[in-house]
Design a protein around this motif. Structure first.
Motif, PDB file in Angstrom:
ATOM      1  N   VAL A 158     -15.433   5.015  52.058  1.00 36.96           N
ATOM      2  CA  VAL A 158     -15.834   5.006  53.446  1.00 36.96           C
ATOM      3  C   VAL A 158     -15.834   3.564  53.941  1.00 36.96           C
ATOM      4  N   ALA A 159     -15.521   3.396  55.219  1.00 34.77           N
ATOM      5  CA  ALA A 159     -15.518   2.054  55.802  1.00 34.77           C
ATOM      6  C   ALA A 159     -16.952   1.600  56.081  1.00 34.77           C
ATOM      7  N   LYS A 160     -17.190   0.325  55.887  1.00 33.24           N
ATOM      8  CA  LYS A 160     -18.506  -0.239  56.156  1.00 33.24           C
ATOM      9  C   LYS A 160     -18.895   0.016  57.608  1.00 33.24           C
ATOM     10  N   GLY A 161     -20.132   0.444  57.825  1.00 34.19           N
ATOM     11  CA  GLY A 161     -20.618   0.735  59.156  1.00 34.19           C
ATOM     12  C   GLY A 161     -20.430   2.175  59.598  1.00 34.19           C
ATOM     13  N   LYS A 162     -19.638   2.927  58.856  1.00 34.90           N
ATOM     14  CA  LYS A 162     -19.417   4.332  59.174  1.00 34.90           C
ATOM     15  C   LYS A 162     -20.570   5.191  58.618  1.00 34.90           C
ATOM     16  N   THR A 163     -20.567   6.451  58.986  1.00 30.15           N
ATOM     17  CA  THR A 163     -21.640   7.366  58.587  1.00 30.15           C
ATOM     18  C   THR A 163     -21.336   8.056  57.264  1.00 30.15           C
ATOM     19  N   ILE A 164     -22.325   8.070  56.404  1.00 32.25           N
ATOM     20  CA  ILE A 164     -22.260   8.821  55.151  1.00 32.25           C
ATOM     21  C   ILE A 164     -23.193  10.019  55.270  1.00 32.25           C
ATOM     22  N   THR A 165     -22.686  11.181  54.944  1.00 37.67           N
ATOM     23  CA  THR A 165     -23.507  12.394  54.930  1.00 37.67           C
ATOM     24  C   THR A 165     -23.901  12.712  53.493  1.00 37.67           C
ATOM     25  N   VAL A 166     -25.196  12.883  53.287  1.00 35.82           N
ATOM     26  CA  VAL A 166     -25.700  13.144  51.936  1.00 35.82           C
ATOM     27  C   VAL A 166     -26.335  14.534  51.906  1.00 35.82           C
ATOM     28  N   THR A 167     -25.740  15.416  51.110  1.00 38.20           N
ATOM     29  CA  THR A 167     -26.259  16.773  50.982  1.00 38.20           C
ATOM     30  C   THR A 167     -26.783  16.992  49.560  1.00 38.20           C
ATOM     31  N   GLY A 168     -27.507  18.054  49.380  1.00 41.75           N
ATOM     32  CA  GLY A 168     -28.035  18.377  48.056  1.00 41.75           C
ATOM     33  C   GLY A 168     -28.800  19.683  48.097  1.00 41.75           C
ATOM     34  N   LYS A 169     -29.376  20.037  46.953  1.00 44.75           N
ATOM     35  CA  LYS A 169     -30.143  21.280  46.885  1.00 44.75           C
ATOM     36  C   LYS A 169     -31.201  21.158  45.796  1.00 44.75           C
ATOM     37  N   LEU A 170     -32.426  21.592  46.130  1.00 39.74           N
ATOM     38  CA  LEU A 170     -33.532  21.632  45.183  1.00 39.74           C
ATOM     39  C   LEU A 170     -33.795  23.090  44.815  1.00 39.74           C
ATOM     40  N   THR A 171     -33.690  23.391  43.529  1.00 43.10           N
ATOM     41  CA  THR A 171     -33.960  24.747  43.054  1.00 43.10           C
ATOM     42  C   THR A 171     -34.966  24.699  41.912  1.00 43.10           C
ATOM     43  N   ARG A 172     -35.542  25.844  41.624  1.00 44.65           N
ATOM     44  CA  ARG A 172     -36.446  25.948  40.482  1.00 44.65           C
ATOM     45  C   ARG A 172     -36.330  27.335  39.873  1.00 44.65           C
ATOM     46  N   ALA A 173     -36.776  27.447  38.629  1.00 48.37           N
ATOM     47  CA  ALA A 173     -36.651  28.702  37.898  1.00 48.37           C
ATOM     48  C   ALA A 173     -37.383  29.830  38.618  1.00 48.37           C
ATOM     49  N   ASN A 174     -36.689  30.936  38.783  1.00 49.02           N
ATOM     50  CA  ASN A 174     -37.302  32.161  39.286  1.00 49.02           C
ATOM     51  C   ASN A 174     -37.492  33.069  38.074  1.00 49.02           C
ATOM     52  N   TRP A 175     -38.700  33.099  37.542  1.00 49.09           N
ATOM     53  CA  TRP A 175     -38.969  33.821  36.300  1.00 49.09           C
ATOM     54  C   TRP A 175     -38.831  35.327  36.460  1.00 49.09           C
ATOM     55  N   GLU A 176     -38.937  35.821  37.668  1.00 48.44           N
ATOM     56  CA  GLU A 176     -38.851  37.261  37.880  1.00 48.44           C
ATOM     57  C   GLU A 176     -37.415  37.739  37.999  1.00 48.44           C
ATOM     58  N   ARG A 177     -36.521  36.865  38.447  1.00 49.89           N
ATOM     59  CA  ARG A 177     -35.115  37.246  38.621  1.00 49.89           C
ATOM     60  C   ARG A 177     -34.200  36.686  37.543  1.00 49.89           C
ATOM     61  N   GLY A 178     -34.716  35.760  36.755  1.00 47.97           N
ATOM     62  CA  GLY A 178     -33.891  35.168  35.706  1.00 47.97           C
ATOM     63  C   GLY A 178     -32.806  34.264  36.243  1.00 47.97           C
ATOM     64  N   THR A 179     -33.091  33.573  37.348  1.00 51.47           N
ATOM     65  CA  THR A 179     -32.116  32.675  37.955  1.00 51.47           C
ATOM     66  C   THR A 179     -32.863  31.487  38.563  1.00 51.47           C
ATOM     67  N   TYR A 180     -32.157  30.664  39.369  1.00 52.49           N
ATOM     68  CA  TYR A 180     -32.771  29.528  40.045  1.00 52.49           C
ATOM     69  C   TYR A 180     -32.707  29.751  41.549  1.00 52.49           C
ATOM     70  N   SER A 181     -33.831  29.563  42.212  1.00 50.68           N
ATOM     71  CA  SER A 181     -33.936  29.813  43.648  1.00 50.68           C
ATOM     72  C   SER A 181     -34.287  28.529  44.387  1.00 50.68           C
TER      73      SER A 181
END
Length: 259
Positions: free
Chosen positions: A168-191
């Motif tokens: 990216v060029a200096k001074g331009k916009t950077i978009t930062v995405t992500g996701k926070l999940t945690r164990a779902n013990w009742e479904r056996g997955t991460y929510s």
């Protein structure tokens, strides 16, 4: 929960043991028996993933002037053991601890317990648990503690990050995405973990320390999205400081080449 029935069986059995100890009541002391130095999972929170059983160790010291006859611990979630909604009994065949004699009056006792998603763990049971413990001396003295030790049982957390575009060029916009999940013990997955404060951090290339740029909150799905201005090569990451039910976690830094 099946474990609640199991707890009732185990604690009820104590009343029929060699010492007539009332089951699952408030703290009781008869004679000089003591329980001390209770350590759960090495002093760390028990962090459990979505599907894998976690085995933890509870150790404690028992003293009695006549020597130690036996000891037992039970783990539970709730105000007290009688009103607990779930728990865990020791993995031994009789539920008792393995006690090693240290001296004529002292033994070190130890038990292992299984924390099993979907069996004795549901999502609502994350947070503070307690150790119910009892020990007896060879002279029939005993001590019973409703809360010999409190500890945390937490839902394993995961955190991702993606910074773009790159390069990216200096001074331009950077978009930062992500996701926070945690164990779902009742479904056996991460929510997704919703409405949680998460720090956006940056580490300039060639340095070793992250600096917090801002704090944002996850949306109802656990997603994260924000923007920053490109200034120098470096790594972006998200950092979650944790709650009583969910441990702290940092995303692996994502490098952005600024030109």
């Amino acid at each position: 929960m099946r474990m609640r029935a199991t707890l009732g069986v185990v604690t009820g059995a104590l009343a029929l043991s060699a010492v007539a100890v009332p089951a699952a009541q408030a703290d009781e002391v008869h004679g000089d028996t003591t329980i001390s130095n209770v350590v759960v999972n090495g002093g760390k929170a028990a962090v459990v993933g979505a599907t894998t059983t976690k085995t933890i160790t509870v150790s404690f010291t028992v003293k009695d002037d006549s020597g130690v006859d036996w000891a037992q611990a039970i783990l539970y979630h709730g105000t007290d053991i009688e009103s607990s909604d779930t728990g865990a009994v020791a993995n031994s065949s009789d539920g008792r601890a393995t006690c090693t004699v240290v001296s004529a009056t002292t033994s070190n006792c130890k038990s292992t317990f299984d924390l099993d998603p979907g069996y004795n763990l549901n999502n609502a049971s994350a947070g503070t648990w307690k150790v119910w413990a009892i020990a007896a001396g060879n002279d029939a003295d005993y001590v019973q503690k409703d809360n010999a030790k409190s500890f945390l049982v937490q839902r394993l957390s995961k955190l991702t990050v993606n910074a773009s575009p790159e390069p990216v060029a200096k001074g331009k916009t950077i978009t930062v995405t992500g996701k926070l999940t945690r164990a779902n013990w009742e479904r056996g997955t991460y929510s997704g973990y919703s409405t949680q404060p998460v720090k956006l951090q940056f580490r300039k290339n060639g340095t070793s320390t992250y600096t917090t740029l801002k704090t944002i909150k996850t949306n109802s799905y656990g997603d994260l999205r924000t923007t920053v201005t490109a200034s120098a090569d470096g790594y972006f990451r998200y950092r979650f400081e944790g709650t009583t039910t969910t441990p702290a976690v940092s995303a692996t830094g994502d490098f952005v080449d600024v030109r």
